[in-house]
Enzyme design. Sequence first.
Site, PDB file in Angstrom:
ATOM      1  N   ASP A  95       0.825  -1.210   0.000  1.00 37.92           N
ATOM      2  CA  ASP A  95       0.000   0.000   0.000  1.00 37.92           C
ATOM      3  C   ASP A  95       0.859   1.260   0.000  1.00 37.92           C
ATOM      4  OD1 ASP A  95      -2.696   1.286   0.470  1.00 37.92           O
ATOM      5  OD2 ASP A  95      -1.646   1.978   2.268  1.00 37.92           O
ATOM      6  N   GLU A 134       1.056  -0.616  -5.181  1.00 38.60           N
ATOM      7  CA  GLU A 134       0.063   0.428  -5.426  1.00 38.60           C
ATOM      8  C   GLU A 134       0.866   1.725  -5.574  1.00 38.60           C
ATOM      9  OE1 GLU A 134      -3.555   3.022  -3.505  1.00 38.60           O
ATOM     10  OE2 GLU A 134      -1.857   2.312  -2.337  1.00 38.60           O
TER      11      GLU A 134
END
Length: 810
Positions: free
Chosen positions: A485, A538
Amino acid sequence: MTPRPPSPGPDPQQSAGRTPEEKSVAKKAAAKKTAKKAVTKKAVTKKAVAKKAAAKKAPSKKTTAKKAPAKKTTAKKAPSKKAPVEVAVSPAVDAEDRARLLAGTHHAPHAVLGAHPVPGGVAFRAFRPYARAVTVLAGELRTGLHDDGDGFFSGLLPLPDVPEYRILVTYDGAELETEDPYRFLPALGDLDLHLIGEGRHEQLWKALGAEPMTHQGVTGTRFTVWAPNARGVRLAGTFNFWDGTGFPMRSLGSSGVWELFVPAIGEGELYKFEITRPDGSRTLRADPMARRTEAPPDTSSIVHASRHEWHDEEWLARRGQVPVHEAPFSVYEVHLASWRPGLTYRQLAEQLPSYVKDLGFTHVELMPVAEHPFGGSWGYQVTGFYAPTARLGTPDDFKFLVDALHRAGIGVLMDWVPAHFPRDDWALAEFDGRPLYEHEDPLRSAHPDWGTLEFDFGRREVRNFLVANALYWCEEFHIDGLRVDAVASMLYLDYSREPGQWVPNVFGGRENLDAVAFLQEMNATVYRRAPGVVTIAEESTAWDGVTRPTDSGGLGFGLKWNMGWMHDSLGYLSHEPVHRKYHHHEMTFSMVYAYSENYVLPISHDEVVHGKRSLVSKMPGDWWQQRANHRAYLGFMWAHPGKQLLFMGQEFAQGAEWSEAHGPDWWLLDPAYGAEPDHRGVRDLVRDLNAVYLDSPALWQRDTEQAGFRWVVGDAAEDNVFAFLRYAADGTPLLSVSNFSPVVRHDYRLGVPEDVPAWHETLNTDAARYGGGDVTNPDPLKPEPQGRHGQATSIRLTLPPLATVWLRPA
């Protein structure tokens, strides 16, 4: 075994194993012995002088020429000197050590407490606050220790060596017979400490934290924690009524690690570390390495040992046979706590694998499962990096779920959050009284967007904590992939910061070189130690080489979320069809850079929250048009180069935004609640998309090769039409045509390869069973010798409104 660390006494020349009292007694004895020798020497010298004077006064005698035979004399032995008698000393803890133990600032409690040889025997010392009495039990020996006050007990036993012993502790109304924690050598080896110091301990979870074990033949738990700035660390938990006074831990030298082996403590016990900060204040902290925690809002760590037996050998053996970028990869993103609210890990194992398998997804991606205090963060603000959230069960329960998914043939990806952590004062923030896991520079530590703290990626122990954590989930929980993330927030020093709020790197740039090195190390280590595992970034910027191997200067990820495709394509779909011709490039631009990285096309949770509306609700028009747009978009997405990810609820066109409180609107699929067939139709489409996808290597085998894609028509802006060919490794094609206008286009001519004798419609998102108008091409489409779009032959087909059609060679 690691030798017992020396006592930090005032005289560094004394033996490391002696207590301060022993050192004092030994020093006095040595001085007395020296004085005695001096007196003896002086007396001998006086006698010699007197004898010499007498000899001078006596008359000399003349000797005869013939010497008398010498008499053979027997040498007499000098009387042996007796060894000085060792004087017994007081075994009590001296004032300095006593004060440090009471204050929680003693670095070497094992050098003071426990049993130690001293002049006169063996000194036994115990520190048991609130005890009425402490008795030493050694074979037939049973001796009570003297109460020295403040919880200290001591006694001197006339023994030649330290025996095997236990202690009996008497409290008001209760007695406890136990091993003495302070008779044990360190339970952490030199190699572990060396690797921790180097920041290279790849199985850090086996060295730090709470580890049930048998040590020196005794069963208990070894507690270890990294706290280099602490003046002292004590262990508190249910086993000592959360009073750590009598459980001081020892410092293992320059490693910054503190250790204590506690006998008879096992699984299920709650604990925390009581840390004395550099300023003398105290803080009670959860274990950063805890493998199990209490369910929030409670925050204690729990001693844990896994009992799960895995049954996914077949899955693990084959998962790495084909590189992920050359394999089918269709992902269903799930928030476990709200997929079916109220279900535990084991209950989810009964429902989730069958549901995902029925829909044909190859993988599930779990939003963060690591422990987090605030449910509203969806797991993206982690405090327990090594513990699955206790909201849904134990770590073994989570393993059971992963095992069930693997046995159903479904891979398990997990969101992993190494970018930041929350500021809770019982967790990582200023863990030992100073910035430790976070950067010491406030400009580098405070995350400007989320009110959290960023990790100090330049500190080797912190980097080790995170790299080992990635391996932990892969090795201990058999996770098949980590979606990392917020990579962009890690890579840039000026991320969400204004001028003056960040400091350039040593080259004057804005790249966070420490974060780059960390990501490269993490990826290289995971791919080396966990074959078949994939890492996914990401990353929302144009950083070069995200999925390039580390030995070529890249970050080393296996895949990257294509945030640009997601943003552009959703922007195009949000416009009314009459205006889409002005935004046609937003759907084609992705092919300009499609092969620069290995991409995943994500329609994730981020796109259906915070007022962004659900996927179907982003579409313009009435309800029929919205659903048609939704279906056509999914068909376009599944055919586009790159892997695909869809968030739960979007597979049946849920109209409302997702809420973690109640999850997907499952009632939309239940006729008993008046559900419309429209939603079931969209779900059936997703099932068929996955089925054809899996059966069509053209859609996944050459996702990262330019030769696997060719535009048929990419500039039909006036028609809102996009048509392209996908190719398998053996050259087998698949033709995808999307019509994003609400009109039927009859006899639409498209150029096709002449070596295909006929094309068959294999999927049509406008089919009646999906809720469409059933405008289809039921018969095979044969190429005609009429050139179009750079091809010598072409076909004529009917394009349904707001629909995507797939055709394969008949």
